[in-house]
Every structure is written in C-alpha cells, then in structure tokens.
Design a protein around this motif. Structure first.
Motif, PDB file in Angstrom:
ATOM      1  N   TRP B  35       0.856  -1.180   0.000  1.00 40.36           N
ATOM      2  CA  TRP B  35       0.000   0.000   0.000  1.00 40.36           C
ATOM      3  C   TRP B  35       0.895   1.233   0.000  1.00 40.36           C
ATOM      4  N   TYR B  36       0.581   2.149  -0.930  1.00 43.20           N
ATOM      5  CA  TYR B  36       1.263   3.431  -0.983  1.00 43.20           C
ATOM      6  C   TYR B  36       0.241   4.530  -0.684  1.00 43.20           C
ATOM      7  N   VAL B  37       0.726   5.647  -0.131  1.00 42.75           N
ATOM      8  CA  VAL B  37      -0.122   6.804   0.132  1.00 42.75           C
ATOM      9  C   VAL B  37       0.441   7.992  -0.634  1.00 42.75           C
ATOM     10  N   GLN B  38      -0.456   8.800  -1.173  1.00 38.45           N
ATOM     11  CA  GLN B  38      -0.047   9.989  -1.915  1.00 38.45           C
ATOM     12  C   GLN B  38      -0.817  11.189  -1.378  1.00 38.45           C
ATOM     13  N   TYR B  39      -0.088  12.137  -0.789  1.00 37.22           N
ATOM     14  CA  TYR B  39      -0.677  13.388  -0.342  1.00 37.22           C
ATOM     15  C   TYR B  39      -0.710  14.362  -1.522  1.00 37.22           C
ATOM     16  N   PRO B  40      -1.557  15.368  -1.485  1.00 34.62           N
ATOM     17  CA  PRO B  40      -1.707  16.277  -2.633  1.00 34.62           C
ATOM     18  C   PRO B  40      -0.382  16.847  -3.102  1.00 34.62           C
ATOM     19  N   ASN B  41      -0.181  16.807  -4.399  1.00 32.97           N
ATOM     20  CA  ASN B  41       1.008  17.372  -5.053  1.00 32.97           C
ATOM     21  C   ASN B  41       2.317  16.765  -4.547  1.00 32.97           C
ATOM     22  N   GLN B  42       2.263  15.516  -4.186  1.00 35.44           N
ATOM     23  CA  GLN B  42       3.474  14.805  -3.776  1.00 35.44           C
ATOM     24  C   GLN B  42       3.553  13.462  -4.482  1.00 35.44           C
ATOM     25  N   GLY B  43       4.726  12.835  -4.376  1.00 36.69           N
ATOM     26  CA  GLY B  43       4.877  11.486  -4.898  1.00 36.69           C
ATOM     27  C   GLY B  43       4.270  10.469  -3.949  1.00 36.69           C
ATOM     28  N   LEU B  44       4.331   9.206  -4.360  1.00 34.41           N
ATOM     29  CA  LEU B  44       3.808   8.140  -3.520  1.00 34.41           C
ATOM     30  C   LEU B  44       4.817   7.764  -2.441  1.00 34.41           C
ATOM     31  N   GLN B  45       4.308   7.384  -1.276  1.00 36.62           N
ATOM     32  CA  GLN B  45       5.163   6.924  -0.188  1.00 36.62           C
ATOM     33  C   GLN B  45       4.686   5.547   0.251  1.00 36.62           C
ATOM     34  N   LEU B  46       5.628   4.683   0.559  1.00 36.91           N
ATOM     35  CA  LEU B  46       5.259   3.359   1.041  1.00 36.91           C
ATOM     36  C   LEU B  46       4.581   3.466   2.398  1.00 36.91           C
ATOM     37  N   LEU B  47       3.442   2.810   2.527  1.00 37.17           N
ATOM     38  CA  LEU B  47       2.716   2.766   3.802  1.00 37.17           C
ATOM     39  C   LEU B  47       3.008   1.453   4.523  1.00 37.17           C
ATOM     40  N   LEU B  48       2.827   0.341   3.834  1.00 36.69           N
ATOM     41  CA  LEU B  48       3.183  -0.960   4.388  1.00 36.69           C
ATOM     42  C   LEU B  48       3.250  -1.976   3.258  1.00 36.69           C
ATOM     43  N   LYS B  49       3.809  -3.146   3.606  1.00 36.43           N
ATOM     44  CA  LYS B  49       4.006  -4.165   2.576  1.00 36.43           C
ATOM     45  C   LYS B  49       3.923  -5.554   3.181  1.00 36.43           C
ATOM     46  N   TYR B  50       3.518  -6.493   2.348  1.00 36.54           N
ATOM     47  CA  TYR B  50       3.549  -7.898   2.704  1.00 36.54           C
ATOM     48  C   TYR B  50       4.439  -8.625   1.693  1.00 36.54           C
ATOM     49  N   LEU B  51       5.474  -9.266   2.218  1.00 40.85           N
ATOM     50  CA  LEU B  51       6.349 -10.090   1.375  1.00 40.85           C
ATOM     51  C   LEU B  51       6.192 -11.563   1.733  1.00 40.85           C
ATOM     52  N   SER B  52       6.232 -11.840   3.037  1.00 42.71           N
ATOM     53  CA  SER B  52       6.083 -13.210   3.511  1.00 42.71           C
ATOM     54  C   SER B  52       5.889 -13.152   5.021  1.00 42.71           C
ATOM     55  N   GLY B  53       5.667 -14.307   5.618  1.00 47.44           N
ATOM     56  CA  GLY B  53       5.558 -14.354   7.066  1.00 47.44           C
ATOM     57  C   GLY B  53       4.166 -14.009   7.553  1.00 47.44           C
ATOM     58  N   SER B  54       4.095 -13.266   8.646  1.00 46.84           N
ATOM     59  CA  SER B  54       2.811 -12.915   9.241  1.00 46.84           C
ATOM     60  C   SER B  54       1.925 -12.210   8.228  1.00 46.84           C
ATOM     61  N   THR B  55       0.693 -12.630   8.165  1.00 48.20           N
ATOM     62  CA  THR B  55      -0.219 -12.056   7.168  1.00 48.20           C
ATOM     63  C   THR B  55      -0.754 -10.690   7.579  1.00 48.20           C
ATOM     64  N   LEU B  56      -0.540 -10.316   8.823  1.00 44.43           N
ATOM     65  CA  LEU B  56      -0.979  -8.998   9.303  1.00 44.43           C
ATOM     66  C   LEU B  56       0.235  -8.094   9.386  1.00 44.43           C
ATOM     67  N   VAL B  57       0.194  -7.003   8.658  1.00 48.91           N
ATOM     68  CA  VAL B  57       1.304  -6.057   8.668  1.00 48.91           C
ATOM     69  C   VAL B  57       0.798  -4.704   9.124  1.00 48.91           C
ATOM     70  N   GLU B  58       1.689  -3.971   9.777  1.00 47.76           N
ATOM     71  CA  GLU B  58       1.297  -2.690  10.350  1.00 47.76           C
ATOM     72  C   GLU B  58       2.232  -1.583   9.900  1.00 47.76           C
ATOM     73  N   SER B  59       1.687  -0.360   9.867  1.00 48.07           N
ATOM     74  CA  SER B  59       2.529   0.795   9.582  1.00 48.07           C
ATOM     75  C   SER B  59       2.779   1.564  10.868  1.00 48.07           C
ATOM     76  N   ILE B  60       3.671   2.534  10.818  1.00 46.35           N
ATOM     77  CA  ILE B  60       4.017   3.274  12.023  1.00 46.35           C
ATOM     78  C   ILE B  60       2.934   4.267  12.411  1.00 46.35           C
ATOM     79  N   ASN B  61       2.021   4.588  11.508  1.00 43.60           N
ATOM     80  CA  ASN B  61       0.999   5.584  11.834  1.00 43.60           C
ATOM     81  C   ASN B  61      -0.388   4.961  12.029  1.00 43.60           C
ATOM     82  N   GLY B  62      -0.426   3.697  12.439  1.00 45.07           N
ATOM     83  CA  GLY B  62      -1.677   3.103  12.878  1.00 45.07           C
ATOM     84  C   GLY B  62      -2.468   2.334  11.835  1.00 45.07           C
TER      85      GLY B  62
END
Lengths: 114, 113
Positions: B35-62
């Motif tokens: 998941w990426y997030v894009q704020y107005p007039n900015q590029g995309l930023q990584l929010l979180l990712k799943y590659l392997s392992g635990s199926t529940l992943v979390e970001s630092i902002n909740g």
C-alpha cells in the motif's frame, strides 16, 4: 537523507515546444522509472531502466523519450507536447534486487501545456 | 496476467471513525502486496508491505493490512482516522521476481472533522 529529486516541480510549456524533466537519486538504485499520472488516476508506467537497459512500455507514445547518462540521473524528454500530455510526472527508483521491491518516489513534476 | 481492483474510488469518513480501504488482486502465482499513500502534489510513499511471514502487517501511523490468500485480498484498515490521513491510497501488486508493480486505480480517503 537519501532521496529522489525531481526538477522542476512545476513546468509550463507551449504546445509543441520540447521539454525535459529531470530526476536524480542518491540511493544508488539500479532501477529508475518514469510514470505519468493524470488527475484521480493511478500512475501509468512510461518506461524504466535497469542499469543501462532501457525498457519501453508498449503503449508509451513515441513523443516520449528517456535518457539515463549515469546511475544517478534520468531524464524524460517530451518532443512535441500536446494538451493531452499535461499531467504529473513521477520518477521512482528501486534496488531491483530480490526481496526489495519497494519503490521510492520523487515529489513529481506537474506539467502544464498551454 | 495480474490485476488489482480497488472497488471504492472515494471513501468519506468522520474523524476518529474506523475505515477500511479494499484491495483485491488476481494472480495465479505468488505475489507481494504493497500500500502506498499519496498526499496532494506529492509522490507516492510506502505505507506498508507484505512479502512473507505474518499475514498482518502494520505501519508506524496506525494503519494495518491483512493478506488473505483465499480471498485474494489485502484490505487496509485503521481503527481511528485523523484529518491528516486525507490522501489517495494505492494498492500495488508485484509478481514474485518482478520489479514492476501493477497499481490499483486508487482510493481517495476524505476525513471530515
């Protein structure tokens, strides 16, 4: 901080007047991408480089060209901009290695065609 | 071929309410999900990712997302949103071994006071 820089942030050009957008990175990543993003749409991949290897998407118009003179820099040339080319242009990088898929995006250049 | 579906183009919510942004994908091979997030007039930023392992992943902002292989989904959730979460959210899928993502069309999260 390591980052992806795009210049200029805003570019105004005239219909048919060539324009060049630039991107630089301090991440030393192998892969550099150019995306076109129109309002309320997903980014559309135009092309990418893996090192010096250039990869063009099949539906990228011939009007769009790219250059990557070294690892750090990549340029997007629009030879004859049309009104339909007005968009946000995003540069991104990634390492291209296994288990390292994350893309790092620059802030974008918003192109206006008058 | 893979595809990514974000069914909701816009999700309006009130501040402090929970939210779920939906993402479904189609692929017959293993995938990596972002998941990426894009704020107005900015590029995309990584929010979180799943590659392997635990199926529940979390970001630092909740935010959190859960990979559900049987439902081919990777929905993004937050129990209590803030005004500052107003942004465009893009789900992206990578086929294993590919460094070219397929993006969903994006979901605009609009948080009202």
């Amino acid at each position: 901080d390591a980052m992806v820089i795009q210049n200029p942030r805003y570019q105004v050009t005239q219909f048919g007047k060539p324009v060049t957008l630039s991107c630089s990175q301090t991440l030393n990543h192998n892969v550099m991408y150019w995306y076109q993003q129109k309002s309320s749409q997903a980014p559309k991949l135009l092309f990418h480089y893996y090192d010096k290897d250039f990869n063009n998407e099949a539906d990228t118009p011939d009007n769009f060209q790219s250059r990557r003179p070294n690892t750090s820099f990549c340029f997007l040339d629009i030879r004859s901009p049309g009104l339909g080319d007005a968009a946000m242009y995003l540069c991104a990088t990634s390492s291209g290695g296994p288990d390292s898929y994350e893309q790092y995006f620059g802030p974008g250049t918003r192109l206006t065609v008058t | 071929a893979q595809s990514v579906t974000q069914l909701d183009s816009q999700v309006p919510v009130f501040e402090e309410a929970p939210v779920e942004l939906r993402c479904n994908y189609s692929s017959s091979v293993s995938v990596y999900l972002f998941w990426y997030v894009q704020y107005p007039n900015q590029g995309l930023q990584l929010l979180l990712k799943y590659l392997s392992g635990s199926t529940l992943v979390e970001s630092i902002n909740g935010f959190e997302a859960e990979f559900n292989k049987s439902q081919t989904s990777f929905h993004l959730r937050k129990p209590s949103v803030h005004i500052s979460d107003t942004a465009e959210y893009f789900c992206a899928v990578y086929l294993g071994g590919s460094y070219i993502p397929t993006f969903g069309r994006g979901t605009s999260l609009i948080v009202h006071p």
